[in-house]
Design a protein around this motif. Structure first.
Motif, mmCIF file in Angstrom:
data_model
loop_
_atom_site.group_PDB
_atom_site.id
_atom_site.type_symbol
_atom_site.label_atom_id
_atom_site.label_comp_id
_atom_site.label_asym_id
_atom_site.label_seq_id
_atom_site.Cartn_x
_atom_site.Cartn_y
_atom_site.Cartn_z
ATOM 1 N N SER A 279 25.179 -17.999 39.600
ATOM 2 C CA SER A 279 25.635 -18.492 38.964
ATOM 3 C C SER A 279 25.474 -18.888 37.831
ATOM 4 O O SER A 279 26.773 -19.414 36.489
ATOM 5 C CB SER A 279 26.274 -19.934 39.566
ATOM 6 N N GLY A 280 24.153 -18.702 37.391
ATOM 7 C CA GLY A 280 24.249 -18.782 35.594
ATOM 8 C C GLY A 280 24.603 -17.399 34.886
ATOM 9 O O GLY A 280 24.752 -16.685 34.969
ATOM 10 N N ARG A 281 24.402 -18.309 33.333
ATOM 11 C CA ARG A 281 24.590 -17.171 32.105
ATOM 12 C C ARG A 281 24.099 -16.362 31.963
ATOM 13 O O ARG A 281 22.614 -16.149 32.368
ATOM 14 C CB ARG A 281 25.502 -17.701 31.039
ATOM 15 N N GLU A 282 24.355 -15.012 31.677
ATOM 16 C CA GLU A 282 23.902 -13.754 32.248
ATOM 17 C C GLU A 282 22.613 -13.202 33.438
ATOM 18 O O GLU A 282 21.408 -12.684 33.907
ATOM 19 C CB GLU A 282 23.172 -13.903 30.750
ATOM 20 N N GLY A 283 23.466 -14.232 34.238
ATOM 21 C CA GLY A 283 22.135 -13.885 35.557
ATOM 22 C C GLY A 283 22.542 -12.545 36.798
ATOM 23 O O GLY A 283 23.900 -12.417 36.081
ATOM 24 N N ARG A 284 21.709 -12.021 37.135
ATOM 25 C CA ARG A 284 22.844 -10.411 37.782
ATOM 26 C C ARG A 284 22.152 -10.893 39.169
ATOM 27 O O ARG A 284 20.584 -11.412 39.186
ATOM 28 C CB ARG A 284 21.817 -9.789 36.959
ATOM 29 N N GLY A 285 22.804 -10.780 39.837
ATOM 30 C CA GLY A 285 22.377 -10.296 41.159
ATOM 31 C C GLY A 285 21.221 -9.709 42.272
ATOM 32 O O GLY A 285 20.405 -10.328 42.345
ATOM 33 N N ILE A 286 21.333 -8.568 41.520
ATOM 34 C CA ILE A 286 19.907 -7.193 41.602
ATOM 35 C C ILE A 286 19.800 -7.125 40.397
ATOM 36 O O ILE A 286 20.668 -6.405 39.490
ATOM 37 C CB ILE A 286 20.408 -6.719 42.305
ATOM 38 N N ASP A 306 29.161 -16.920 33.607
ATOM 39 C CA ASP A 306 29.992 -16.028 31.914
ATOM 40 C C ASP A 306 28.531 -15.218 31.854
ATOM 41 O O ASP A 306 27.892 -14.525 32.129
ATOM 42 C CB ASP A 306 29.325 -17.147 30.756
ATOM 43 N N ASP A 307 28.991 -13.974 31.904
ATOM 44 C CA ASP A 307 27.848 -12.212 31.186
ATOM 45 C C ASP A 307 27.591 -12.629 31.709
ATOM 46 O O ASP A 307 26.017 -11.316 32.429
ATOM 47 C CB ASP A 307 27.632 -12.739 29.880
ATOM 48 N N ASP A 335 32.766 -11.499 35.476
ATOM 49 C CA ASP A 335 32.756 -10.345 34.500
ATOM 50 C C ASP A 335 32.465 -9.040 34.683
ATOM 51 O O ASP A 335 32.109 -9.090 35.278
ATOM 52 C CB ASP A 335 32.707 -10.733 32.991
ATOM 53 N N GLU A 336 33.004 -7.999 33.249
ATOM 54 C CA GLU A 336 32.379 -7.160 33.180
ATOM 55 C C GLU A 336 30.644 -6.174 32.631
ATOM 56 O O GLU A 336 30.391 -6.619 32.086
ATOM 57 C CB GLU A 336 33.542 -6.096 32.778
ATOM 58 N N ALA A 337 30.181 -5.242 33.174
ATOM 59 C CA ALA A 337 30.677 -4.933 34.385
ATOM 60 C C ALA A 337 30.125 -5.334 35.502
ATOM 61 O O ALA A 337 29.111 -5.838 35.496
ATOM 62 C CB ALA A 337 29.997 -3.693 34.309
ATOM 63 N N VAL A 338 30.326 -4.534 36.653
ATOM 64 C CA VAL A 338 29.656 -4.868 38.190
ATOM 65 C C VAL A 338 28.764 -4.244 37.803
ATOM 66 O O VAL A 338 27.806 -5.140 38.344
ATOM 67 C CB VAL A 338 30.515 -4.785 39.031
ATOM 68 N N VAL A 339 28.652 -3.219 38.024
ATOM 69 C CA VAL A 339 27.097 -2.247 38.304
ATOM 70 C C VAL A 339 26.619 -1.220 36.585
ATOM 71 O O VAL A 339 27.993 -0.774 36.191
ATOM 72 C CB VAL A 339 27.215 -0.983 38.873
ATOM 73 N N ARG A 340 25.783 -1.746 35.955
ATOM 74 C CA ARG A 340 26.213 -1.031 34.765
ATOM 75 C C ARG A 340 24.426 -0.563 34.450
ATOM 76 O O ARG A 340 23.604 -1.001 35.414
ATOM 77 C CB ARG A 340 25.593 -2.507 33.727
ATOM 78 N N GLY A 341 23.988 0.787 33.929
ATOM 79 C CA GLY A 341 22.942 1.560 33.427
ATOM 80 C C GLY A 341 22.644 0.946 32.710
ATOM 81 O O GLY A 341 23.236 1.011 31.745
ATOM 82 N N ARG A 342 21.539 1.900 32.007
ATOM 83 C CA ARG A 342 21.126 2.109 30.575
ATOM 84 C C ARG A 342 21.017 3.528 30.298
ATOM 85 O O ARG A 342 21.915 4.438 29.842
ATOM 86 C CB ARG A 342 20.110 1.162 30.202
ATOM 87 N N ARG A 355 34.192 -4.709 42.438
ATOM 88 C CA ARG A 355 35.021 -5.342 41.796
ATOM 89 C C ARG A 355 34.746 -6.215 40.443
ATOM 90 O O ARG A 355 33.505 -7.209 40.247
ATOM 91 C CB ARG A 355 36.345 -6.110 42.920
ATOM 92 N N THR A 356 35.183 -5.809 39.659
ATOM 93 C CA THR A 356 35.150 -7.084 38.658
ATOM 94 C C THR A 356 36.585 -7.541 38.343
ATOM 95 O O THR A 356 37.491 -7.167 38.518
ATOM 96 C CB THR A 356 35.440 -5.588 37.300
ATOM 97 N N ASP A 357 35.782 -9.370 37.583
ATOM 98 C CA ASP A 357 37.261 -9.683 38.390
ATOM 99 C C ASP A 357 38.423 -9.914 36.532
ATOM 100 O O ASP A 357 39.281 -10.556 36.292
ATOM 101 C CB ASP A 357 36.880 -11.413 38.547
ATOM 102 N N VAL A 358 37.305 -8.727 35.517
ATOM 103 C CA VAL A 358 38.629 -8.726 33.824
ATOM 104 C C VAL A 358 39.180 -8.028 34.998
ATOM 105 O O VAL A 358 39.483 -6.658 34.796
ATOM 106 C CB VAL A 358 37.339 -8.252 33.817
ATOM 107 N N THR A 359 41.055 -7.975 34.326
ATOM 108 C CA THR A 359 41.692 -7.265 34.564
ATOM 109 C C THR A 359 41.589 -6.340 33.291
ATOM 110 O O THR A 359 40.983 -5.895 32.518
ATOM 111 C CB THR A 359 43.265 -8.061 34.308
ATOM 112 N N GLY A 360 42.167 -4.818 33.767
ATOM 113 C CA GLY A 360 41.687 -3.823 33.696
ATOM 114 C C GLY A 360 39.631 -3.437 32.781
ATOM 115 O O GLY A 360 40.065 -2.488 31.629
#
Length: 775
Positions: A279-286, A306-307, A335-342, A355-360
């Motif tokens: 739940s912290g800012r810029e926290g990633r689940g994995i 957030d982020d 926020d977006e993106a749910v899954v992000r690569g580099r 699922r992202t909770d950001v519409t569109g």
């Protein structure tokens, strides 16, 4: 009167044993006070019992009980077994218990260990094992209060840290459970909590470590993480996976950049079957950093700050990682993106929810590299997927059949920036609606059926895979071992068919040797077929015929059309009882012709056999003048139908014309079992001349009867006659069985006669009016 004298009880205690009786001989009244003080001192000493050592069989055994502020540190070179009993309270400023290699420490349920000091006090941990092959097990409560003071820590290889109780730390960089080295195992089935920044619940540094949590982990500090592995590459001498992380419990983090699970290293695996929430800012689940790693999610992973992101893969160019989100898996981001690569190559397989909770917003952003996305039938993605730069592949897969709307592929559609498309897995996917953009498809496994228009799609079909449908394609390249099935891929049983349909191709069609070309047909001379605007090149393959249950007349079906011409031909077509299938073609078409299966010359007549002219393969017959016959694919159905006609009377419920005989055939009665009679039988005439049909095969076969045996005649040669050898063998084998029971001859009438004891014959012929003339 005795003067008052000062008395120091400690002088007595110092000389007295820690247990036992103390006798004082005093004559003054003050002696009563002295005795009382002595007893009180003894009671305090018993409550403060420290860790007591003993040596049994060369093994040092340590038992801690009561309340103590004294730690236990095993001497160098001592292998010890330490047990902290129930109800024990240890509160120390230095490390509470320290052991060497091949040792064990067990904190019992109900025991409490508290370390209040810091590094200046020699406190770097509460429980510590230095060296290899040791075990630290906590069933009680372990806590630390200063910076850089861990709960359970091991330095070395093949150590085990287990918590089923409670471990908590409060200082910065104070880990609850930590192992440095290779091949270590950390297991949490209890409760872990850290409150300092950069304080992890479970952390392992090194190669080939295992971290498993089935309990709860909670961190609140900035940069703190629930589970972390920092490994680096696997050594060349030990090629096993670097680290295995498994979460079946609950991980919660709330600090800035605090990740739920973080993996740094190569060739490692993360499995989540529980819940991970940041739940912290810029926290990633994995969060994954490295190459050759795999994430298998069967639980819930969510970044709700957030982020925040559900899954973040930090990879460099040339690195690759894989993610499998199973059917019950959920990856969610506020926020977006749910899954992000580099920059590396990410392989994402989704059967669950992303699922992202950001519409569109973006659900998946794969960045650079040669990435891939596979969706299964249960895939549910809310938001769009951007494959980014590089040669990226979109796949339809899984083991469950499903449909796919091809309008979801495009620059502004749901699936963006993919350059290649594949069908994998054993499932059958059916595409619907239209998308004529350039989409090169490779069908590697299972089946892909096209209903809408995919006019820009060049299709390559690999061995074992199937391509079919009634839509439109760009081109087809069928490789050896592949299957083409224009139409909607009817049932694989050859006695049933699907809907008759046409698969259209804007370009060319290439069919390699070893390809199976499967077509359904009906008795109205309609069949599945490919119609190509370009050229068809056929280098061999087999035509596989699926005929519906109906009555058929010999004739011709068009099974492939190419407006720019047809080059080559199929190598063969599968056999049908009663019909001889032949493949023919002209400049633009390939035809399937069904001729009556005339087996050619029977065996040379012997002295007991009839002689006379025998039919030869017939030319194509016109539907309006040919006898209709039902196509048979299964020998057992044919045999059962004939036996029924021989055994059942016309009035019997089973005496109706068998299903494989044409509807306008006439029913007849048959004589009794010929071999059992001692006198010639009387011919039984069929009804007066009617428009009837034969069995669909002309010829003769013989079989032994009685005690005398003769060799079974071999099938006649069909070389140069165009007849179907396999058809003759099937019918001959079936009728030979019947020859030992019945003798049937049919030319508008059916008669039986007594044969010589050794041999009698069966002749099955078409009605005279229907039998073609053969010269």
């Amino acid at each position: 009167m005795i003067p008052h004298q000062a008395f120091d009880p400690s002088s007595l205690l110092g000389a007295a044993p820690r247990s036992g009786l103390l006798s004082l001989h005093l004559s003054s009244a003050s002696g009563l006070l002295t005795i009382a003080l002595t007893i009180s001192a003894l009671s305090i000493e018993a409550a403060r019992a420290d860790c007591v050592s003993s040596v049994v069989g060369g093994q040092t055994r340590v038992t801690c009980s009561g309340t103590t502020t004294s730690p236990y540190h095993a001497p160098v070179g001592t292998e010890a077994t330490v047990e902290v009993g129930p109800g024990t309270t240890m509160e120390t400023s230095a490390a509470a218990i320290r052991v060497r290699g091949n040792s064990s420490v067990t904190v019992s349920n109900g025991a409490t260990i508290t370390v209040t000091g810091g590094n200046g006090d020699g406190a770097y941990n509460a429980l510590y094992a230095g060296g290899d092959n040791s075990a630290l097990t906590n069933h009680g409560t372990v806590s630390t209060a200063q910076d850089v003071v861990d709960g359970l820590e091991a330095t070395g290889n093949r150590n085990m840290l287990i918590n089923t109780g409670s471990v908590s730390t409060q200082g910065t960089s104070s880990e609850a459970m930590m192992a440095r080295g290779n091949g270590n195992t950390l297991r949490n089935g209890g409760s872990i909590q850290t409150s300092g920044s950069s304080a992890r619940g479970m952390i392992a540094e090194g190669n080939n470590n295992t971290l498993v949590s089935t309990g709860g982990i909670r961190t609140t500090g900035a940069g703190s993480e629930g589970i972390r592995s920092d490994g680096g590459e696997t050594t060349a001498t030990d090629p096993t996976v670097n680290t295995t992380i498994t979460n079946r419990g609950t991980i919660t983090t709330s600090g800035f950049t605090a990740d739920g699970i973080r993996l740094i290293g190569n060739r490692s695996a993360i499995t989540n079957e529980g819940t991970v929430t940041t739940s912290g800012r810029e926290g990633r689940g994995i969060k994954v950093e490295g190459s050759g790693n795999r994430v298998d999610n069967q639980g819930t992973v969510q970044g709700v700050g957030d982020d925040g992101e559900g899954l973040y893969i930090i990879s460099k160019a040339g690195q690759d990682n894989a993610v499998l989100n199973r059917e019950n898996g959920r990856i969610i981001s506020r926020d977006e993106a749910v899954v992000r690569g580099r920059h590396g190559s990410e392989d994402i397989e989704n059967h669950g929810l992303i699922r992202t909770d950001v519409t569109g917003g973006a659900a998946v952003d794969l960045g650079g590299g040669a990435d891939s996305l596979l969706i299964g039938a249960s895939s549910n993605i809310t938001g769009f997927v951007d494959a980014g730069s590089g040669a990226d592949t979109f796949r339809l897969g899984g083991a469950t059949d499903a449909t796919f709307d091809v309008r979801e592929v495009g620059a502004t559609a749901k699936y963006r920036s993919f350059e290649q498309f594949e069908k994998v897995g054993s499932s059958t996917w059916t595409t619907v609606n239209d998308n004529n953009n350039a989409m090169p498809w490779t069908v590697r496994e299972g089946a892909l059926l096209v209903r809408g228009s995919m006019g820009g799609s060049a299709m390559t079909v690999h061995s074992g895979a199937t391509l079919g449908g009634t839509g439109t394609l760009g081109s087809i390249d069928a490789l050896p071992g592949s299957i083409l099935t224009p139409g909607m891929n009817g049932p694989r049983s050859r006695a049933d068919v699907g809907d008759i349909g046409t698969l259209r191709v804007n370009g060319d069609v290439t069919i390699a040797a070893g390809t199976t070309y499967r077509v359904d047909l009906n008795n109205r001379f309609q069949s599945d077929r490919i119609v190509a605007d370009g050229r068809a090149t056929i280098r061999g393959g087999t035509g596989e015929v699926h005929a519906g249950r109906a009555t058929y007349s010999p004739g011709r079906w068009t099974i492939l059309t190419a407006r720019q011409g047809v080059t080559g031909q199929f190598a063969n077509v599968d056999d049908l009882i009663f019909f001889q299938p032949i493949l023919t073609k002209d400049n633009n078409n390939v035809y399937l012709e069904l001729l009556p299966a005339f087996p050619g010359a029977p065996p040379t007549p012997g002295p007991d056999q009839d002689s006379g002219a025998d039919p030869r393969p017939a030319p194509p017959l016109q539907p309006e003048t040919s006898s209709p016959v039902t196509i048979q694919h299964h020998e057992n159905l044919f045999r059962a139908a004939i036996l029924c006609r021989l055994r059942c009377s016309a009035s019997d419920s089973m005496g109706a014309v068998p299903s494989f005989v044409a509807i306008d055939s006439v029913p007849v009665s048959y004589a009794a079992d010929a071999p059992a009679r001692q006198a010639p039988s009387t011919p039984v005439a069929a009804p007066a001349a009617q428009q009837g049909t034969g069995w669909g095969v002309w010829g003769r076969c013989s079989g032994p009867s009685g005690t005398r045996k003769r060799p079974r005649p071999r099938p006649p040669s069909t070389a140069g006659r165009g007849a179907s050898s396999s058809a003759w063998m099937q019918v001959s084998a079936l009728l030979t069985v019947l020859a030992s029971r019945r003798a049937i001859s049919r030319r508008r009438s059916i008669s039986t006669r007594r044969s010589p004891p050794a041999l009698w014959r069966v002749s099955i012929s078409a009605p005279t009016a229907q039998r073609p003339s053969v010269r």
